[in-house]
Design an enzyme around this catalytic site. Structure first.
Site, short mmCIF file in Angstrom:
data_model
loop_
_atom_site.label_atom_id
_atom_site.label_comp_id
_atom_site.label_asym_id
_atom_site.label_seq_id
_atom_site.Cartn_x
_atom_site.Cartn_y
_atom_site.Cartn_z
N GLU A 218 5.41 5.29 7.09
CA GLU A 218 5.11 3.87 7.19
C GLU A 218 5.80 3.24 6.02
O GLU A 218 5.50 3.56 4.87
CB GLU A 218 3.60 3.75 7.02
CG GLU A 218 3.01 2.81 7.97
CD GLU A 218 1.97 2.09 7.24
OE1 GLU A 218 2.31 1.00 6.77
OE2 GLU A 218 0.89 2.64 7.12
N CYS B 206 1.69 -4.25 3.20
CA CYS B 206 2.75 -3.75 4.08
C CYS B 206 2.88 -4.62 5.32
O CYS B 206 3.90 -4.62 5.98
CB CYS B 206 2.49 -2.30 4.43
SG CYS B 206 0.82 -1.98 4.95
P1 NDP Z 1 7.96 4.41 -3.34
O1 NDP Z 1 8.60 4.79 -2.08
O2 NDP Z 1 8.74 4.49 -4.57
O3 NDP Z 1 6.63 5.25 -3.57
C1 NDP Z 1 5.72 5.52 -2.54
C2 NDP Z 1 5.04 6.83 -2.84
O4 NDP Z 1 6.00 7.88 -2.83
C3 NDP Z 1 4.39 6.88 -4.20
O5 NDP Z 1 3.23 7.65 -4.14
C4 NDP Z 1 5.44 7.59 -5.04
O6 NDP Z 1 4.88 8.21 -6.16
C5 NDP Z 1 5.90 8.60 -4.04
N1 NDP Z 1 7.19 9.18 -4.35
C6 NDP Z 1 8.29 8.59 -4.85
N2 NDP Z 1 9.27 9.48 -4.97
C7 NDP Z 1 8.79 10.67 -4.54
C8 NDP Z 1 9.33 11.99 -4.45
N3 NDP Z 1 10.57 12.23 -4.78
N4 NDP Z 1 8.54 12.95 -3.99
C9 NDP Z 1 7.26 12.71 -3.63
N5 NDP Z 1 6.70 11.49 -3.71
C10 NDP Z 1 7.46 10.47 -4.16
O7 NDP Z 1 7.41 3.01 -3.11
P2 NDP Z 1 6.66 2.05 -4.13
O8 NDP Z 1 5.23 2.36 -4.09
O9 NDP Z 1 7.32 2.04 -5.46
O10 NDP Z 1 6.96 0.70 -3.44
C11 NDP Z 1 8.29 0.32 -3.33
C12 NDP Z 1 8.48 -0.47 -2.08
O11 NDP Z 1 7.91 0.17 -0.94
C13 NDP Z 1 7.80 -1.80 -2.09
O12 NDP Z 1 8.50 -2.73 -2.85
C14 NDP Z 1 7.78 -2.10 -0.62
O13 NDP Z 1 9.01 -2.61 -0.22
C15 NDP Z 1 7.56 -0.77 0.02
N6 NDP Z 1 6.16 -0.55 0.41
C16 NDP Z 1 5.89 -0.53 1.72
C17 NDP Z 1 4.61 -0.34 2.15
C18 NDP Z 1 4.28 -0.23 3.59
O14 NDP Z 1 3.19 0.17 3.95
N7 NDP Z 1 5.15 -0.57 4.50
C19 NDP Z 1 3.50 -0.23 1.22
C20 NDP Z 1 3.89 -0.24 -0.15
C21 NDP Z 1 5.19 -0.37 -0.51
P3 NDP Z 1 5.14 7.63 -7.66
O15 NDP Z 1 4.47 6.33 -7.74
O16 NDP Z 1 4.48 8.66 -8.50
O17 NDP Z 1 6.63 7.55 -7.80
#
Ligand code: NDP
Length: 676
Positions: A257, A296
């Site tokens: 998602e 989201c």
């Molecule tokens: P990220 O994709 O950076 O992070 C989402 C999750 O993935 C976090 O728990 C993060 O952990 C984890 N993650 C990141 N890199 C890795 C990896 N290599 N291996 C395993 N887990 C990983 O998204 P953000 O939360 O920073 O949000 C960024 C953008 O995502 C927002 O600006 C928005 O555009 C979008 N978003 C979309 C949503 C939706 O439901 N459609 C909801 C929220 C955000 P950690 O924080 O520890 O890096």
């Protein structure tokens, strides 16, 4: 005070001593917590989940697992203020936190209730209808779901530290799969506190829930085909994780998602003085500002008929002017901060990209007057409304998701144009349409359905009760195609199936019946001395059958039934008219007469364990019953389950009514409530 967050691994709390990262307050940028995962053994965590948690959960029925969800939800509600206290530093106002904390608990309550009502008191779930295959009825098919034997890895976004975890945890635990939760680092102090509440409630079996507050190390290297990764976050991270070689090689399920350019449309039937116009303006502003637009599902693109562009802009600006940005703890604040300074920079950068194609008509990308905050501190931003008069000439406004209080207003020419523009987002989680015309609504659904996971219609009659554009609901699916990730979550029992395997089973109906604990056509129907209405709930074996005597239906019976009930339909009363009907040879018995006489044949009248008949299902009349037909009934125990905390039992009886030639004239399922 700076908290050091703990992981919960192999049923113990574990704090990393090295490699700690800082979590900053969204309000004043102070350090609120530090967190890390150095020293965790990910292979052992997975092993523990599968062997200890999975085994324990799989031994429970759906109802037992559903009961656990209810207890977890109650535990959160009892200690919710602990979570509210931590939530402010994530930038959330009290009402933002309500969505996260109490919305999360309520998701668990709903999943629990659906689990008890819609799932069997069993570990195997039937999918769809029994499929007869062999002509003689000795070979048939049935789909079933069984629980995956791996672990669910939940990787969650920063925007809903509690709900984001619970919306995935509910279906996972209900399916009987243990979870390893990895929240986004930002906001994970709240997730950690919630996991403590869940663990301390004492209702979870060992190994059912583990928590990783930081990087996931080599966890992905140890995944198998029985594990599921359920991800929420950015498309970039989803893409990276989905393409992990182990995910590819082992066909590990991956539910994503991700970024989504959700839209809202004011339909052509709305005028500036229609209630739908006002509702639209209210909803767009609400979606822009709730959680400071970090949802989201938030509305990023806003479409109005071209003749209403000016009026919509003015109305949106007037409403946005009432938004009070500031410290969520300060009086009168209606919009808090973004989650972090990093998010602030990200949103500003994305807003600047949008500004290359659209005119900023409300707000300032760099300046905000935030109440109760030192100027320049915290992740505060003003709501930003853009206007793009030529949406087909623009690209970024349809591509760039500024994850904050940002939306772009655009005109459309006609419904087809609005549909094409909505679909230009290439896949969204939620689309809202403000119309009072069902024909318009249908035209939209036919055009946009393929691109949007959820479509919400709001009008003057539904507005008061509407849950609005942005609320994913536990009973409805949450997810969307294309840019939204292609995954699906929740949707009631549908979400549970994401953590189960569907198999087609084939064999003799006796075998299939034994597997699903339900009598299926062709399975044995043993009889006995005792009438089943005299048998206690526990004594009723699946398949046990009572065969009645037969009763001949006369013309007098039909005549009497017609006069008594008032149902004098010609097919029962007029020989000539009935014979002219292609389905009947002449006057026939009422369907309701057959049902009533069938009950008269199979009922055992004295007081006993059967408390009430509460309905019929799947009723079919298959052959006409003419005067002189002798009907008889086979009453078979089809399935049983306990209801309402085991206060009573529910028995489903397969009823087959046949004639003197053994042709089936009617079949149905009869539902009774029985004493236990
Ligand atoms: P990220 O994709 O950076 O992070 C989402 C999750 O993935 C976090 O728990 C993060 O952990 C984890 N993650 C990141 N890199 C890795 C990896 N290599 N291996 C395993 N887990 C990983 O998204 P953000 O939360 O920073 O949000 C960024 C953008 O995502 C927002 O600006 C928005 O555009 C979008 N978003 C979309 C949503 C939706 O439901 N459609 C909801 C929220 C955000 P950690 O924080 O520890 O890096």
């Amino acid at each position: 005070m700076v908290l050091t967050l703990s992981n919960y691994a192999k049923d113990e709390w574990y704090q990393a001593g090295t490699g700690l990262a800082e979590i900053h307050s969204a309000v004043d940028d102070s350090i609120v917590a530090q967190t890390g995962t150095d020293g965790l053994d990910y292979a052992a965590i997975l092993d523990h989940a599968r062997k200890v948690g999975g085994s324990a959960l799989r031994a429970m029925t759906f109802h037992e697992r559903a009961q656990i969800l209810k207890s977890l939800a109650s535990a959160i509600m009892e200690r919710k203020e602990e979570l509210y206290a931590l939530s402010t530093a994530t930038g959330a106002t009290r009402s933002d936190s309500w969505i996260d904390i109490e919305g999360g608990a309520s998701t668990l309550f709903v999943m629990s209730s659906k689990g008890r009502r819609e799932l069997p008191e069993d570990t195997i779930l039937i999918d769809g209808d029994f499929e007869p295959i062999g002509r003689k009825g000795t070979f048939a098919g049935q789909h079933v779901y069984t629980t995956l034997q791996g672990a669910a890895i939940h990787i969650n976004a920063f925007n809903f530290p509690v709900w984001g975890m619970l919306e995935k945890l509910g279906p996972t635990l209900l399916a009987g799969v243990p979870a390893i939760v990895k929240p986004a680092m930002q906001g994970s102090q709240l997730t950690e506190a919630c996991v403590r509440i869940l663990i301390e409630s004492g209702v979870l079996p060992e190994g059912a829930l583990q928590l990783i507050v930081g990087g996931v190390g080599d966890l992905f290297d140890h995944l198998t085909a029985q594990d599921v990764v359920s991800f929420t976050g950015s498309a970039a991270t989803a893409g990276k994780l989905k393409n992990h070689p182990v995910i590819q090689a082992n066909s590990v399920r991956f539910i994503a998602e991700q970024d989504s350019l959700n839209a809202s449309i004011l339909a052509p039937d709305a005028t500036p003085d229609s209630p739908e116009f006002d509702l639209f303006v209210k909803e767009v502003v609400r979606e822009m500002t709730t959680k400071a637009g970090q949802k989201c599902t938030a509305i990023r693109r806003t479409f109005v008929p071209e003749t209403l562009l000016g009026a919509a802009e003015e109305a949106l600006k007037a409403r946005l002017a009432k938004v009070v940005v500031g410290d969520p703890a300060a009086e009168g604040v209606t919009m808090g901060a973004l989650a972090s300074m990093k998010q602030l920079e990200d949103v500003r950068a994305k807003a600047r990209e949008i500004a290359t194609e659209a005119e900023l008509v409300f707000g300032d990308i760099d300046l905000v007057d935030a109440v109760g905050v030192e100027p320049g501190t915290g992740a505060f931003i003003s709501p930003l409304l853009f206007r793009a008069d030529k949406p087909w000439d623009a690209q970024r406004i349809h591509d760039v998701e500024a994850f904050g209080p940002v939306s772009t207003l655009m005109p459309y020419k006609d419904i087809e144009d609005a549909i094409a523009l909505a679909n230009r987002g290439l896949g969204s989680l939620a689309l809202s349409i403000f119309t009072y015309d069902p024909a318009t609504a249908r035209q939209f659904v036919a055009g946009v359905g393929a691109w949007h996971g959820r479509i919400v219609f709001i009008d003057r009659d539904s507005a008061r009760e509407s849950t609005g554009h942005g609320s994913p609901l536990p009973m409805l699916i949450h997810g969307g195609p294309g840019r939204a990730g292609g995954g699906e979550e929740m949707g009631g029992v549908r979400g549970v199936k994401h953590y189960m395997q569907r198999s087609a089973i084939q064999g003799h109906p006796r075998t299939l019946s034994g597997i699903v604990r339900q009598w299926l056509p062709g399975a044995p129907q043993p009889t006995g001395e005792v009438h089943p209405f005299r048998m206690a709930f526990g004594e009723l074996d699946i398949g046990y059958t009572f065969n009645t005597d037969s009763r001949t239906i006369t013309l007098d019976d039909i005549q009497h039934f017609a006069e008594f009930t008032g149902d004098t339909f010609y097919a029962h009363m007029d020989e000539e008219a009935a014979a002219a009907n292609p389905f009947f040879p002449g006057r026939v018995a009422h369907g309701y007469l057959i049902l009533s006489f069938a009950a008269g044949l199979f009922v055992e009248p004295s007081p006993g364990p059967v408390l009430a008949n509460y309905g019929l299902e799947s009723l079919r009349f298959l052959e006409p019953v003419t005067p002189g037909t002798a009907i008889k009934v086979a009453l078979t125990v089809k399935s049983k389950k306990m209801r309402k905390a085991r206060e009573y039992g529910e028995v489903v009886w397969a009823v087959t009514v046949t004639n003197q030639d053994d042709a089936t004239v009617a079949t149905y399922n009869l539902l009774t409530m029985n004493e236990v």
